[in-house]
Design a protein around this motif. Structure first.
Motif, PDB file in Angstrom:
ATOM      1  N   ASP A 111       0.840  -1.203   0.000  1.00  0.00           N
ATOM      2  CA  ASP A 111       0.000   0.000   0.000  1.00  0.00           C
ATOM      3  C   ASP A 111       0.869   1.244   0.000  1.00  0.00           C
ATOM      4  O   ASP A 111       0.512   2.282   0.573  1.00  0.00           O
ATOM      5  N   THR A 112       2.000   1.146  -0.695  1.00  0.00           N
ATOM      6  CA  THR A 112       2.980   2.229  -0.631  1.00  0.00           C
ATOM      7  C   THR A 112       3.280   2.827  -2.002  1.00  0.00           C
ATOM      8  O   THR A 112       3.083   4.021  -2.219  1.00  0.00           O
ATOM      9  N   PHE A 113       3.760   2.013  -2.941  1.00  0.00           N
ATOM     10  CA  PHE A 113       4.219   2.522  -4.232  1.00  0.00           C
ATOM     11  C   PHE A 113       3.320   2.077  -5.379  1.00  0.00           C
ATOM     12  O   PHE A 113       2.680   1.022  -5.317  1.00  0.00           O
ATOM     13  N   LEU A 114       3.324   2.873  -6.442  1.00  0.00           N
ATOM     14  CA  LEU A 114       2.718   2.480  -7.707  1.00  0.00           C
ATOM     15  C   LEU A 114       3.719   2.812  -8.810  1.00  0.00           C
ATOM     16  O   LEU A 114       4.058   3.979  -9.020  1.00  0.00           O
ATOM     17  N   VAL A 115       4.218   1.764  -9.465  1.00  0.00           N
ATOM     18  CA  VAL A 115       5.190   1.946 -10.553  1.00  0.00           C
ATOM     19  C   VAL A 115       4.422   2.056 -11.860  1.00  0.00           C
ATOM     20  O   VAL A 115       3.616   1.178 -12.194  1.00  0.00           O
ATOM     21  N   LEU A 116       4.685   3.113 -12.624  1.00  0.00           N
ATOM     22  CA  LEU A 116       3.952   3.303 -13.867  1.00  0.00           C
ATOM     23  C   LEU A 116       4.773   4.175 -14.815  1.00  0.00           C
ATOM     24  O   LEU A 116       5.689   4.884 -14.393  1.00  0.00           O
ATOM     25  N   GLY A 128      -3.486   7.605  -4.689  1.00  0.00           N
ATOM     26  CA  GLY A 128      -3.266   7.692  -3.248  1.00  0.00           C
ATOM     27  C   GLY A 128      -1.980   7.020  -2.814  1.00  0.00           C
ATOM     28  O   GLY A 128      -1.635   7.031  -1.625  1.00  0.00           O
ATOM     29  N   LEU A 129      -1.238   6.419  -3.745  1.00  0.00           N
ATOM     30  CA  LEU A 129       0.044   5.782  -3.461  1.00  0.00           C
ATOM     31  C   LEU A 129       1.173   6.707  -3.919  1.00  0.00           C
ATOM     32  O   LEU A 129       0.938   7.732  -4.561  1.00  0.00           O
ATOM     33  N   ILE A 130       2.395   6.341  -3.588  1.00  0.00           N
ATOM     34  CA  ILE A 130       3.553   7.113  -4.023  1.00  0.00           C
ATOM     35  C   ILE A 130       3.896   6.683  -5.445  1.00  0.00           C
ATOM     36  O   ILE A 130       4.282   5.537  -5.680  1.00  0.00           O
ATOM     37  N   PRO A 131       3.755   7.569  -6.439  1.00  0.00           N
ATOM     38  CA  PRO A 131       4.022   7.174  -7.822  1.00  0.00           C
ATOM     39  C   PRO A 131       5.515   7.133  -8.122  1.00  0.00           C
ATOM     40  O   PRO A 131       6.264   8.035  -7.728  1.00  0.00           O
ATOM     41  N   LEU A 132       5.936   6.084  -8.807  1.00  0.00           N
ATOM     42  CA  LEU A 132       7.305   5.963  -9.292  1.00  0.00           C
ATOM     43  C   LEU A 132       7.224   5.910 -10.811  1.00  0.00           C
ATOM     44  O   LEU A 132       6.859   4.880 -11.387  1.00  0.00           O
ATOM     45  N   LEU A 133       7.513   7.017 -11.470  1.00  0.00           N
ATOM     46  CA  LEU A 133       7.437   7.070 -12.926  1.00  0.00           C
ATOM     47  C   LEU A 133       8.728   6.523 -13.520  1.00  0.00           C
ATOM     48  O   LEU A 133       9.818   7.012 -13.214  1.00  0.00           O
ATOM     49  N   ILE A 134       8.601   5.501 -14.357  1.00  0.00           N
ATOM     50  CA  ILE A 134       9.760   4.849 -14.956  1.00  0.00           C
ATOM     51  C   ILE A 134       9.599   4.832 -16.468  1.00  0.00           C
ATOM     52  O   ILE A 134       8.604   4.315 -16.991  1.00  0.00           O
ATOM     53  N   GLU A 135      10.568   5.406 -17.177  1.00  0.00           N
ATOM     54  CA  GLU A 135      10.597   5.339 -18.632  1.00  0.00           C
ATOM     55  C   GLU A 135      11.197   3.993 -19.024  1.00  0.00           C
ATOM     56  O   GLU A 135      12.371   3.743 -18.777  1.00  0.00           O
ATOM     57  N   PRO A 136      10.396   3.082 -19.584  1.00  0.00           N
ATOM     58  CA  PRO A 136      10.912   1.741 -19.873  1.00  0.00           C
ATOM     59  C   PRO A 136      11.882   1.756 -21.045  1.00  0.00           C
ATOM     60  O   PRO A 136      11.511   2.026 -22.174  1.00  0.00           O
ATOM     61  N   LEU A 182      14.946   5.768  -6.495  1.00  0.00           N
ATOM     62  CA  LEU A 182      13.794   6.663  -6.608  1.00  0.00           C
ATOM     63  C   LEU A 182      12.802   6.408  -5.480  1.00  0.00           C
ATOM     64  O   LEU A 182      12.281   7.362  -4.871  1.00  0.00           O
ATOM     65  N   ALA A 183      12.536   5.139  -5.175  1.00  0.00           N
ATOM     66  CA  ALA A 183      11.614   4.810  -4.084  1.00  0.00           C
ATOM     67  C   ALA A 183      12.121   5.369  -2.763  1.00  0.00           C
ATOM     68  O   ALA A 183      11.351   5.948  -1.983  1.00  0.00           O
ATOM     69  N   CYS A 184      13.422   5.218  -2.504  1.00  0.00           N
ATOM     70  CA  CYS A 184      13.989   5.765  -1.271  1.00  0.00           C
ATOM     71  C   CYS A 184      13.877   7.288  -1.244  1.00  0.00           C
ATOM     72  O   CYS A 184      13.523   7.874  -0.213  1.00  0.00           O
ATOM     73  N   ALA A 185      14.177   7.916  -2.376  1.00  0.00           N
ATOM     74  CA  ALA A 185      14.109   9.381  -2.433  1.00  0.00           C
ATOM     75  C   ALA A 185      12.696   9.877  -2.200  1.00  0.00           C
ATOM     76  O   ALA A 185      12.484  10.908  -1.538  1.00  0.00           O
ATOM     77  N   LYS A 186      11.696   9.168  -2.736  1.00  0.00           N
ATOM     78  CA  LYS A 186      10.298   9.579  -2.547  1.00  0.00           C
ATOM     79  C   LYS A 186       9.873   9.467  -1.079  1.00  0.00           C
ATOM     80  O   LYS A 186       8.903  10.102  -0.651  1.00  0.00           O
ATOM     81  N   LEU A 187      10.607   8.645  -0.303  1.00  0.00           N
ATOM     82  CA  LEU A 187      10.333   8.524   1.130  1.00  0.00           C
ATOM     83  C   LEU A 187      11.158   9.514   1.948  1.00  0.00           C
ATOM     84  O   LEU A 187      11.107   9.503   3.169  1.00  0.00           O
TER      85      LEU A 187
END
Length: 301
Positions: A111-116, A128-136, A182-187
């Motif tokens: 219930d923390t991150f959403l990778v998209l 409502g989650l922490i978005p992690l935007l990743i350019e594939p 990125l996940a760590c930085a968003k936290l």
């Protein structure tokens, strides 16, 4: 652009082991589908060797696909996996960046991150989650592979348990797309992300910019050897492979602050005990395990 399209048909029980084999050779990723019961098909694209010779260009980190690796990959597969059915064909790539949009599914982590991807940014903002935007692109790490997902779950778990905080300094070794940093930085954490692959470094920098993370994370080309001798970290993340993790155990253990956390991934179930023992030999306690399929992440905190 013409690409070489390699299809590899593997029995289902070998899927995770074969994925580990590919991860050592195919840093830019592959497609997976299940064409028939009991079989898994891996599809890999790279620039054709004929095109490489025709252009006369050296390897360019900005290219989406490496050149001249198809024959080498097929040779390794046939030597080490004689039961795998191999085929190669030519594929005319019309717009590869657009084809990602057909199958890139957002990844929810606890219930923390959403990778998209960036073209689904609005979904992340509404989740409502922490978005992690990743350019594939070529660099490993979109959250879809179990090894990356396990690391993200571990980061979320350590955050909930308050084993890490905004004051934690982290090291992300083998950062790939930069998704873990990125996940760590968003936290709210700050730290350093390293990778020996210039393509990964470029992709990680791009993803930091996509997420407006311009400060707090330094991304560098290189490995542990470029660190200051006395630098220590409150959290170390390494999603690599079991062999290198065992080899690096003495060095990584020395880089941990007192009471620090560490997450190691890229480990198959049958390799987990060997990796655990290597770090116990350095005085670390028995780690917790997170598992997904045949993959394991080891967690110290």
């Amino acid at each position: 652009m013409k690409l070489s399209r390699i299809e590899l048909l593997v029995v289902e029980e070998d899927e995770d082991r074969f994925a580990g084999f590919l991860a050592q050779r195919v840093s830019w990723g592959w497609e997976v589908d299940y064409p028939e019961s009991g079989r898994v098909r891996f599809v890999i694209y790279c620039e054709t060797e004929d095109q490489t010779k025709a252009t006369g260009r050296d390897s360019d980190p900005a290219q989406e696909f490496p050149r001249g690796v198809a024959s080498e990959l097929l040779r390794d597969v046939r030597r080490e996996w004689p039961g795998v059915v191999c085929s190669e064909s030519t594929y005319e790539d019309q717009d590869w960046s657009e084809s990602w949009k057909e199958f890139f599914i957002p990844v929810r982590v606890e219930d923390t991150f959403l990778v998209l991807p960036p073209w689904l940014k609005s979904e992340g903002e509404a989740s409502g989650l922490i978005p992690l935007l990743i350019e594939p692109k070529m660099a490993f790490g979109t959250g879809h592979h179990a090894t990356t997902a396990l690391c993200l779950k571990a980061i979320a778990m350590l955050w909930r348990e308050e084993a890490v905080s905004g004051n934690t300094g982290f090291l992300d070794l083998g950062t790939g797309s930069g998704i873990l940093a990125l996940a760590c930085a968003k936290l709210g954490m700050t730290g350093l992300a390293l990778d020996i692959d210039p393509v990964a470094v470029a992709n990680a920098l791009e993803n930091m910019a996509l997420n407006d993370v311009s400060q707090g994370v330094a991304i560098r080309k290189g490995g542990l050897e470029i660190l200051d001798p006395d630098r220590r970290f409150g959290l170390i993340l390494a999603n690599i492979l079991a062999g290198p993790l065992v080899h690096m155990a003495p060095t990584l253990a020395r880089r941990l602050e007192s009471g620090a956390g560490m997450v190691l991934s890229g480990i198959l179930r049958e390799q987990a005990e060997r990796v655990e023992n290597a770090y116990r030999d350095q005085g670390l306690a028995t780690p917790r395990r997170l598992t997904e399929g045949e993959w394991v992440a080891l967690i110290w905190a």
